[in-house]
Motif scaffolding. Structure first.
Motif, PDB file in Angstrom:
ATOM      1  N   PHE A  23     -19.147  82.420  68.880  1.00 19.32           N
ATOM      2  CA  PHE A  23     -18.751  81.916  70.779  1.00 19.32           C
ATOM      3  C   PHE A  23     -18.745  81.003  72.088  1.00 19.32           C
ATOM      4  O   PHE A  23     -18.579  80.357  72.913  1.00 19.32           O
ATOM      5  N   LYS A  24     -20.070  81.614  72.217  1.00 17.36           N
ATOM      6  CA  LYS A  24     -20.997  82.264  73.544  1.00 17.36           C
ATOM      7  C   LYS A  24     -22.136  80.938  73.349  1.00 17.36           C
ATOM      8  O   LYS A  24     -21.889  80.051  72.889  1.00 17.36           O
ATOM      9  N   GLY A  75     -24.722  97.504  77.440  1.00 13.91           N
ATOM     10  CA  GLY A  75     -24.336  96.325  78.709  1.00 13.91           C
ATOM     11  C   GLY A  75     -24.621  95.108  78.154  1.00 13.91           C
ATOM     12  O   GLY A  75     -23.909  94.057  78.442  1.00 13.91           O
ATOM     13  N   THR A  76     -25.830  94.935  77.414  1.00 12.52           N
ATOM     14  CA  THR A  76     -26.042  93.497  76.812  1.00 12.52           C
ATOM     15  C   THR A  76     -25.441  93.595  76.111  1.00 12.52           C
ATOM     16  O   THR A  76     -25.295  91.627  75.171  1.00 12.52           O
ATOM     17  N   LEU A  77     -24.632  94.122  75.067  1.00 12.32           N
ATOM     18  CA  LEU A  77     -24.248  93.677  73.357  1.00 12.32           C
ATOM     19  C   LEU A  77     -22.609  93.933  73.401  1.00 12.32           C
ATOM     20  O   LEU A  77     -22.345  92.819  73.922  1.00 12.32           O
ATOM     21  N   ILE A  78     -22.413  95.160  73.704  1.00 17.15           N
ATOM     22  CA  ILE A  78     -21.206  95.517  73.159  1.00 17.15           C
ATOM     23  C   ILE A  78     -20.098  94.985  74.812  1.00 17.15           C
ATOM     24  O   ILE A  78     -19.049  94.649  74.666  1.00 17.15           O
ATOM     25  N   ALA A  79     -21.039  95.391  75.976  1.00 11.53           N
ATOM     26  CA  ALA A  79     -19.485  95.134  76.794  1.00 11.53           C
ATOM     27  C   ALA A  79     -19.957  93.379  77.144  1.00 11.53           C
ATOM     28  O   ALA A  79     -18.771  92.901  77.719  1.00 11.53           O
ATOM     29  N   SER A  80     -20.794  93.202  77.562  1.00 14.67           N
ATOM     30  CA  SER A  80     -20.900  91.399  77.274  1.00 14.67           C
ATOM     31  C   SER A  80     -19.862  90.505  76.134  1.00 14.67           C
ATOM     32  O   SER A  80     -19.422  89.985  76.569  1.00 14.67           O
ATOM     33  N   GLY A  81     -19.959  91.715  75.025  1.00 14.50           N
ATOM     34  CA  GLY A  81     -19.330  90.723  74.412  1.00 14.50           C
ATOM     35  C   GLY A  81     -17.924  91.010  74.216  1.00 14.50           C
ATOM     36  O   GLY A  81     -16.997  90.056  73.474  1.00 14.50           O
ATOM     37  N   ILE A  82     -17.784  92.059  74.887  1.00 17.45           N
ATOM     38  CA  ILE A  82     -16.329  92.894  74.874  1.00 17.45           C
ATOM     39  C   ILE A  82     -15.198  91.358  75.559  1.00 17.45           C
ATOM     40  O   ILE A  82     -14.956  91.419  76.090  1.00 17.45           O
ATOM     41  N   ALA A  83     -16.371  92.233  76.965  1.00 19.26           N
ATOM     42  CA  ALA A  83     -15.579  91.170  78.445  1.00 19.26           C
ATOM     43  C   ALA A  83     -15.332  89.833  78.473  1.00 19.26           C
ATOM     44  O   ALA A  83     -14.224  89.177  78.761  1.00 19.26           O
ATOM     45  N   SER A  84     -16.084  89.043  77.340  1.00 15.44           N
ATOM     46  CA  SER A  84     -16.704  87.652  77.770  1.00 15.44           C
ATOM     47  C   SER A  84     -14.951  87.206  77.020  1.00 15.44           C
ATOM     48  O   SER A  84     -14.028  86.001  77.712  1.00 15.44           O
ATOM     49  N   PRO A  85     -14.454  87.485  75.559  1.00 16.36           N
ATOM     50  CA  PRO A  85     -13.127  86.820  75.087  1.00 16.36           C
ATOM     51  C   PRO A  85     -12.441  87.741  75.621  1.00 16.36           C
ATOM     52  O   PRO A  85     -11.090  87.018  76.063  1.00 16.36           O
ATOM     53  N   VAL A  86     -11.995  88.698  76.695  1.00 24.19           N
ATOM     54  CA  VAL A  86     -11.192  89.566  77.048  1.00 24.19           C
ATOM     55  C   VAL A  86     -10.641  88.373  78.467  1.00 24.19           C
ATOM     56  O   VAL A  86      -9.500  87.862  78.641  1.00 24.19           O
ATOM     57  N   ILE A  87     -11.460  88.246  79.294  1.00 23.67           N
ATOM     58  CA  ILE A  87     -11.597  87.234  80.315  1.00 23.67           C
ATOM     59  C   ILE A  87     -11.260  85.744  79.768  1.00 23.67           C
ATOM     60  O   ILE A  87      -9.803  85.108  80.497  1.00 23.67           O
ATOM     61  N   GLY A  88     -11.490  85.249  78.770  1.00 26.97           N
ATOM     62  CA  GLY A  88     -11.412  83.785  78.233  1.00 26.97           C
ATOM     63  C   GLY A  88     -10.218  83.457  78.072  1.00 26.97           C
ATOM     64  O   GLY A  88      -9.144  82.833  78.534  1.00 26.97           O
ATOM     65  N   LEU A 120      -9.684  88.707  91.491  1.00 23.78           N
ATOM     66  CA  LEU A 120      -9.178  90.258  91.446  1.00 23.78           C
ATOM     67  C   LEU A 120      -9.370  90.867  90.264  1.00 23.78           C
ATOM     68  O   LEU A 120      -9.599  91.428  90.384  1.00 23.78           O
ATOM     69  N   LEU A 121      -9.522  90.160  89.600  1.00 20.23           N
ATOM     70  CA  LEU A 121      -8.592  90.402  88.148  1.00 20.23           C
ATOM     71  C   LEU A 121      -9.897  91.121  87.100  1.00 20.23           C
ATOM     72  O   LEU A 121     -10.636  91.599  86.192  1.00 20.23           O
ATOM     73  N   THR A 122     -11.110  89.544  86.745  1.00 22.35           N
ATOM     74  CA  THR A 122     -12.474  89.208  86.281  1.00 22.35           C
ATOM     75  C   THR A 122     -12.949  90.543  86.561  1.00 22.35           C
ATOM     76  O   THR A 122     -13.253  91.281  85.494  1.00 22.35           O
ATOM     77  N   PRO A 123     -13.739  91.256  87.873  1.00 19.69           N
ATOM     78  CA  PRO A 123     -14.084  92.609  88.082  1.00 19.69           C
ATOM     79  C   PRO A 123     -13.432  93.058  87.515  1.00 19.69           C
ATOM     80  O   PRO A 123     -14.236  94.139  87.207  1.00 19.69           O
ATOM     81  N   ALA A 124     -12.019  93.482  87.732  1.00 18.35           N
ATOM     82  CA  ALA A 124     -11.607  94.901  87.238  1.00 18.35           C
ATOM     83  C   ALA A 124     -11.798  94.874  85.162  1.00 18.35           C
ATOM     84  O   ALA A 124     -12.253  95.900  85.219  1.00 18.35           O
TER      85      ALA A 124
END
Length: 395
Positions: A23-24, A75-88, A120-124
């Motif tokens: 997806f990225k 940070g590189t794999l799990i956090a990046s992979g999870i945060a991107s679709p959640v924020i989108g 406000l919410l993306t950093p959270a």
């Protein structure tokens, strides 16, 4: 339990890689993909600076290199992979803060609602997902998560890993939308203060809160410190996002679109003067907004170093040979904030291994004593003493 955790982390990592690739990466045009790969290379090289600094901070009781890798990969794999679709999913129409063109002020004004909601919410979202990795280490690695300094190291490792991917996509997506590569923004917003002006600082502050909870003897602070640490990191993240956007606003409104290209037509190698002007001015802004948070982290790291040296002095004073010799204990007494004691007459690697084992023993004894437990009956204490004896036999 450990096996289940490893399986769960492996599944999360695999799912995150699939998300990032499918997806990225696959959504980028070939030219934007090339920008991403160049940015990834530059980010990797720049990440060596904070990684080296974190290794130095952890010098008195070094953690396993595999633990460093695990935190970095979270940070590189799990956090990046999870945060991107959640924020989108939360902000499908929010203004992308990496947009750089002469109409940015107008576009942000037209979309001020979703833009500032995202601020406000993306950093959270990002701090919750990155912080989850630190919290898992806090729960599962009690013998390796001793205090404030360990917490900062683990949190910052995750932040450095997250920044590696986030900054590279930032540059590629900005190029895909505008047709220019805003390198000056990339350096100012993602790699300021030697890599500690962004995600490493934000998540490191939460890690310090967890570490203070582990280190303190005050019951109320054990509960309050993690929440305060996360909130401080979140506020720092929101402030950093606001200041980064303000920097872009000022640059675009004052000098316009031309400054986003760092290279003059006749100079393919050296960035033009306007690029350096933006980079330096952006660096000043980054320093001033982050100073309170960097100062807080610096004071807490200094205090944690004092705490470590005090614990090591007090606990090793009760030990005898072969755990520690009188000459070695004199080295303990003369240890200073920016120094690392070394045992004379031994190779550097063997000396470092023995010193590390002695320090681990001291901190373990301190923790058990303040939990009302008997260190002499603890198998891990006995194991560290045996480790020192074993290492001496190899000399």
């Amino acid at each position: 339990m450990a096996r289940l955790v490893v399986i769960a982390l492996a599944i999360l990592a695999e799912a995150s890689v699939i998300i990032l690739v499918k997806f990225k990466l696959m959504s980028l045009a070939p030219t934007a993909l090339g920008v991403f790969l160049r940015a990834l290379l530059v980010s990797g090289l720049l990440s060596l600076l904070p990684l080296a600094a974190l290794r130095f901070l952890d010098r008195r009781e070094r953690e396993s290199i595999w633990l460093y890798i695990a935190m970095f990969l979270w940070g590189t794999l799990i956090a990046s992979g999870i945060a991107s679709p959640v924020i989108g999913w939360i902000f499908p129409t929010a203004t992308n803060l990496s947009l750089v063109h002469s109409d940015i002020l107008k576009q942000v004004a037209q979309n001020s609602g979703p833009t500032f909601a995202a601020m406000l919410l993306t950093p959270a979202v990002e701090e919750l997902i990155k912080g989850l990795g630190v919290f898992i280490a806090f729960l599962l690695l009690k013998s390796e998560f001793d205090g404030v300094r360990d917490g900062f190291v683990y949190g910052a490792l995750i932040g450095v890993g997250y920044n590696l991917i986030d900054s590279s996509f930032y540059l590629a997506e900005a190029y895909a939308r505008t047709g220019v590569v805003p390198w000056w923004q990339y350096f100012v917003t993602h790699h300021s203060l030697l890599g500690f002006g962004g995600h490493a600082l934000y998540t490191g502050l939460f890690g310090m809160g967890l570490g203070l909870s582990r280190q303190t003897l005050l019951p109320w602070l054990k509960v309050a410190a993690p929440f305060t640490g996360w909130l401080t990191g979140y506020v720092a993240h929101v402030t950093g996002t606001l200041m980064g956007l303000l920097t872009i606003f000022l640059a675009v409104s004052v000098v316009g679109k031309g400054l986003v290209s760092p290279f003059s037509p006749g100079s393919p190698l050296l960035p033009n003067p306007s690029f350096w002007a933006l980079l330096i001015s952006g660096g000043y802004i980054s320093f001033f907004w982050s100073f309170p948070f960097v100062a807080l982290a610096g004071v807490m790291l200094w205090r944690s170093g004092e705490w470590e040296r005090q614990v090591i002095r007090e606990e090793l004073a009760q030990e005898v040979e072969p755990v520690i010799t009188l000459q070695e204990y004199q080295g303990v007494l003369s240890d200073r904030m920016l120094q690392t004691r070394r045992i004379q007459g031994m190779s550097r690697s063997l000396s470092a291994s023995i010193v590390n084992a002695q320090n681990e023993l001291a901190i373990r004894k301190w923790r058990l004593s303040h939990q009302g437990r008997d260190p002499s009956a603890d198998p891990l204490v006995a194991s560290w003493r045996e480790e020192v004896s074993r290492l001496r036999e190899t000399s």
